[in-house]
Each structure stands twice: as structure tokens, then as C-alpha cells.
Design an enzyme around this catalytic site. Structure first.
Site, PDB file in Angstrom:
ATOM      1  N   CYS A  85       0.691  -1.162   0.010  1.00  0.00           N
ATOM      2  CA  CYS A  85      -0.175   0.104   0.017  1.00  0.00           C
ATOM      3  C   CYS A  85       0.840   1.285   0.101  1.00  0.00           C
ATOM      4  O   CYS A  85       0.347   2.508  -0.263  1.00  0.00           O
ATOM      5  CB  CYS A  85      -0.801  -0.060   1.272  1.00  0.00           C
ATOM      6  SG  CYS A  85      -1.884  -1.434   1.377  1.00  0.00           S
ATOM      7  N   HIS A 335      -9.016   3.713  -1.796  1.00  0.00           N
ATOM      8  CA  HIS A 335      -7.614   3.086  -1.713  1.00  0.00           C
ATOM      9  C   HIS A 335      -7.004   2.313  -2.923  1.00  0.00           C
ATOM     10  O   HIS A 335      -7.149   0.979  -2.467  1.00  0.00           O
ATOM     11  CB  HIS A 335      -7.629   2.624  -0.357  1.00  0.00           C
ATOM     12  CG  HIS A 335      -6.231   2.077   0.231  1.00  0.00           C
ATOM     13  ND1 HIS A 335      -5.131   2.542  -0.302  1.00  0.00           N
ATOM     14  CD2 HIS A 335      -5.618   0.999   0.868  1.00  0.00           C
ATOM     15  CE1 HIS A 335      -4.041   2.019   0.094  1.00  0.00           C
ATOM     16  NE2 HIS A 335      -4.507   0.941   0.744  1.00  0.00           N
TER      17      HIS A 335
END
Lengths: 387, 101
Positions: A85, A335
Site C-alpha cells: 500500500c 484506496h
């Protein structure tokens, strides 16, 4: 690296379920938008840094550099960066290192992800490739790992699920002002508390969504470009640090040491204090993560975070000086993992240059972006300021 | 030979876990959304356990009451079936934890 590079352009696609667009279309859209924002020609880009986690895991596509080169018809150097991430944030950090070696170059840092084309089980499995094998073997997911962190924190400091829910409520209020956000609606504490559990005590509305999207910034060390740019923001520092992949190997689980180390280095390199920061984008993949981020970055004392989150001290409309996640954060803005770290820097760029529209904050001289990989195995902290 | 079998054999050759007789729960969570292979077990509880030597390990918690779901609860390791039937229909076993009453 100090005052050697500046951000001079930014573009992000909308984040969300973008079924009509492929990963490469999203990356190309972000790339083209960023160089247009910087009033540049395509041919004046010296290199591209590409943040992406799951290309190769989900669709069997590696050598993303060549896919992008085909799309934008270019032969310039491209560097694909993977840090789960934090792929976008690390791509940006590596681009600043590149500019130290090539101080007059101009690069584009672009990151993105295509996540909604596969089932929930497949995306969970793909994301879990960035978790420790021993965590995967007992049936832990990423929400599960962060739930272990949350339980430890709530127990240690006497907080409950309302304290966590406050983060989601604040970030959705911000996301409602962001026309590129995945979710553009406000939510209440009760709605968070009534949403379904994913991994106790974390619920659906404590969790960032699965999103498609891409973001890009133009970064240059060219003094002429910086001087003539319509809007330029200096990179005061960009630092990264690492930690164990498994929570079980850490001394304590209610702090992310990679964030602590990266923040210390970033503030030391920039030579500024935390009191000078006006606006931040921090990594709120789950509500607990934003509370820990404010503590680990050194803005709140350990254990204070729950109470301060409940007061919504960092909300834009409360009137305090430090505003957090004006984009809506990962929670509301979405995201797409490879794009997130670049969107965070882009949001700070918009805020510092007074171009953030309805979500513009009043004080905007210096800002911070904080991007985390996995459950804290890697963190990137970038400090930006008006030149 | 199937590469996954080779991978599992290599892990079995190199991984040695000396289990403590007991430990305490450092943290716990109850999973409602499971990864592939664990879907049939939801909801299930995973605990992070620290043993007498301070080493931490993960496992599912079995044979417990809700009152045992608390940080600091003493537990001991037991051998139990890991997840759904594994590769080539082999039933895999693993270490789980159960409360010490």
C-alpha cells in the site's frame, strides 16, 4: 535532500469502481493530466516512477514499464516500485533520490491500481501477499491484523469503538467535499457502529474500500521550471523506514516503528518542527491506523489519540491548526493501493498552492504525507512547503 | 513433482517450533470475512499469544466461552485441523490455542 526538488503538477482520476477503464488507461489518464497541469510537453519528461502493487498478482502482467511505454508512446527510463500500500509513496521517495543524482531532470511519479475486476476472495488473497505467511496460515486478513492492533490499543488506554468510529466520520465529512473521492457522503457515529463487523472490533465503516484509480505528480529539480511554474511546492524531505513483516516479531503492536523512524528522519532532514505543519494526509487504511499515525508521527502523545479522535480535533471545520485527511483519506477518498501515496502528496500540493477548492484549509504553508505498506512493514513520510 | 508440494515439504524441513506449555493472550480478533480456505469457519477467533519466554505466535482459539476473550487470558496449545481440506485432499493439522480453565 533539501530544497532540491519541487512538485509542479498533479492530476488524479476519480477513485471508485471504474469498470470501464483498465489499469493502463487509468495510469495514462493520470500521467497526461499531471503534465498538462504542469503546462509541459510529453517529450520533456526525463523518467517515470511507477507505483503499483498488484499488477502481476491479479492479472499476470509484469514489466508494467513497457505496458505504460506502449500506452504513452515513449522510450524514457521507467522504474516500477512495489511496497504494497506504500508503492506510491515509495515511488515518490525514490524519485527524489533520482533527482539527487540528476538534479536538473523532470520526472513524473504515477501510481495506480485496478482492484474491482476480481471477487472479494481474490482481492483479499492478493492483498494478503503482503502479510506474513504465519498470519495468512491462521486465517488472518489485513483487517484481522489491524484488528489485533486495535484491540491492544483500546485495551491499553481504555477506549472503545466510538473512538475508532470518529475517524471515519471525520474523513467522510472531508470526502464529501472531494469530487474525486470514492465516497462523497457524510456518515454518523451510529452508522459506523451499526455497520457489519469485518474483524472485531473493526467494521465495514472502519475500513478503506477496494478502489480503482490512479494519481500522478510532476517532480522537477530544474530551477527554471520551478521559477516559471504556475504552482510549485518544495519537497522539504522524503524519508522511508522499514520494520518486520509480522506483528508477532515486534516488541509492541500498538505502534508502527517504521512510521516513528521515517518521521524522525523527515523532520530532521527538513529542519522544521511539527508545530509548523498545517495540513496532513495520513494512512488511514483502518480507523485505528489514523490514531496510531498521529501518535507515531509525533503529533499526539502515546495513548492520547483515542480521546483526541473523539473530539475530532483534526477536522477541517473545527478550526484548529492541524487538519488531517482533507481528501477524505483512504477511508472516503478510496484506496487503489499503488495510487494512494501519490494522491496524498497531490492533495498536500493542492492545499499548499491554494487550489483545493471546497476543502481548502485556511493555513497552508507546510504539509505532510504519510504512506504505510502492509501492517507497518514500511512507511514513507514526505514533508512539503511553499518555496 | 508439484511445486506446491515441494514448497510445503521444504517448509516442513526447515520450520521447527518449540511450543511452550502455556502463554497468555496479547491480543485477539474475531474474523467475519475470511480468506480463501477459511470461508466455512466464520466467525472464528485468532489470538496473538506470548509464551513464558516472551515469544509471540498466532493461532485460532478453540473450545472457549465468550468470557475467555480477553487480553491476559492464559491459554495452552492444542493440535487441531487447520482449515478446509488442503492440497490433494490432505487434512492439514496445526497448532491452535484453548483457554486454561
Amino acid at each position: 535532500m533539501k530544497h532540491t526538488a519541487s512538485v509542479i503538477g498533479y492530476h488524479t482520476t476519480r477513485y471508485g469502481e471504474l469498470w470501464n477503464k483498465s489499469l493502463y488507461e487509468l495510469l495514462a489518464e493520470a500521467y497526461s493530466g499531471a503534465i498538462a497541469d504542469a503546462h509541459m510537453e510529453h517529450g520533456s519528461v526525463d523518467a517515470i516512477f511507477l507505483g503499483n502493487m498488484l499488477g502481476g498478482v491479479l492479472d499476470g502482467s509484469l514489466l508494467l514499464e513497457a505496458h505504460l511505454a506502449e500506452g504513452i508512446k515513449s522510450h524514457i527510463p521507467m522504474y516500477r516500485v512495489e511496497a504494497a500500500c506504500a508503492s506510491g509513496g515509495l515511488a515518490f521517495q525514490m524519485a527524489t533520490e533520482y533527482l539527487s543524482a540528476h538534479p536538473h531532470h523532470t520526472v513524473v511519479v504515477v501510481g495506480g491500481e485496478k482492484m474491482t475486476d476480481v471477487s472479494g476472495g481474490e482481492i483479499s488473497r492478493a492483498l494478503a501477499t503482503a502479510a506474513a505467511p504465519k498470519e495468512q496460515r491462521v486465517g488472518l486478513t489485513f483487517p484481522g491484523v489491524y484488528a489485533l492492533i486495535a484491540q491492544s490499543y483500546l485495551h491499553a488506554y481504555g477506549y472503545d469503538e466510538r473512538h475508532l468510529a470518529s475517524i471515519s466520520v471525520k474523513n467522510h465529512a472531508h470526502g464529501a467535499l472531494n469530487e474525486r473521492a470514492h465516497f462523497q457522503r457524510a456518515i454518523t457515529i451510529d452508522e459506523v457502529l451499526e455497520s457489519q463487523y469485518v474483524a472485531y472490533p473493526l467494521k465495514v465503516l472502519d475500513s478503506s474500500p477496494i478502489s480503482d484509480g490512479a494519481s500522478a505528480v510532476v517532480l522537477t529539480g530544474d530551477a527554471t521550471r520551478i521559477r516559471t511554474a504556475q504552482a510549485a511546492v518544495s519537497v522539504l524531505s522524503s524519508e522511508t523506514a522499514t520494520d518486520t513483516i509480522s506483528l508477532a516479531q515486534r516488541e509492541r503492536i500498538d505502534t508502527l516503528q517504521a512510521t516513528v523512524c521515517a518521521a524522525e528522519k523527515a523532520f530532521q532532514t527538513a529542519g522544521i518542527s511539527r508545530k509548523e505543519i498545517d495540513v496532513m494526509e495520513v494512512h488511514d487504511c483502518f480507523s485505528i491506523a489514523e490514531i496510531l499515525a498521529l501518535e507515531d508521527l509525533g503529533f499526539w502523545k502515546k495513548g492520547e489519540g483515542g480521546a483526541r479522535a473523539l473530539q475530532m480535533e483534526t477536522a477541517r471545520d473545527v478550526g484548529n491548526n492541524l487538519i488531517v485527511n482533507t481528501s477524505g483519506g483512504l477511508k472516503a477518498a478510496g484506496h487503489p493501493v499503488g495510487g494512494t501515496g501519490i494522491k496524498q502528496i497531490g492533495e498536500i500540493y493542492l492545499q499548499l498552492t491554494g487550489r483545493a477548492g471546497k476543502r481548502q484549509v485556511a493555513r497552508h504553508a507546510k504539509g505532510l504525507a504519510h504512506n504505510v505498506g502492509g501492517s507497518g512493514g514500511l512507511a514513507v513520510v514526505t514533508l512539503l512547503g511553499i518555496a | 513433482m508439484n511445486q506446491r508440494v515441494v514448497h510445503e515439504w521444504r517448509e516442513s524441513q526447515t520450520e521447527r517450533l518449540r511450543l511452550a506449555h502455556s502463554g497468555t493472550i496479547v491480543s485477539w480478533t474475531e474474523l467475519f470475512v475470511a480468506p480463501t480456505g477459511f470461508e466455512g469457519m466464520t466467525p472464528y477467533v485468532v489470538v496473538l499469544v506470548a509464551d513464558e519466554r516472551g515469544n509471540k505466535s498466532y493461532g485460532q482459539l478453540v473450545d472457549f466461552e465468550r468470557e475467555h476473550l480477553t487480553i491476559g487470558q492464559p491459554v495452552r496449545p492444542v493440535m487441531r485441523r487447520r482449515a478446509e481440506v488442503g492440497h490433494e485432499d490432505v487434512v492439514e493439522y496445526t497448532v491452535k490455542y484453548t483457554p486454561i480453565l
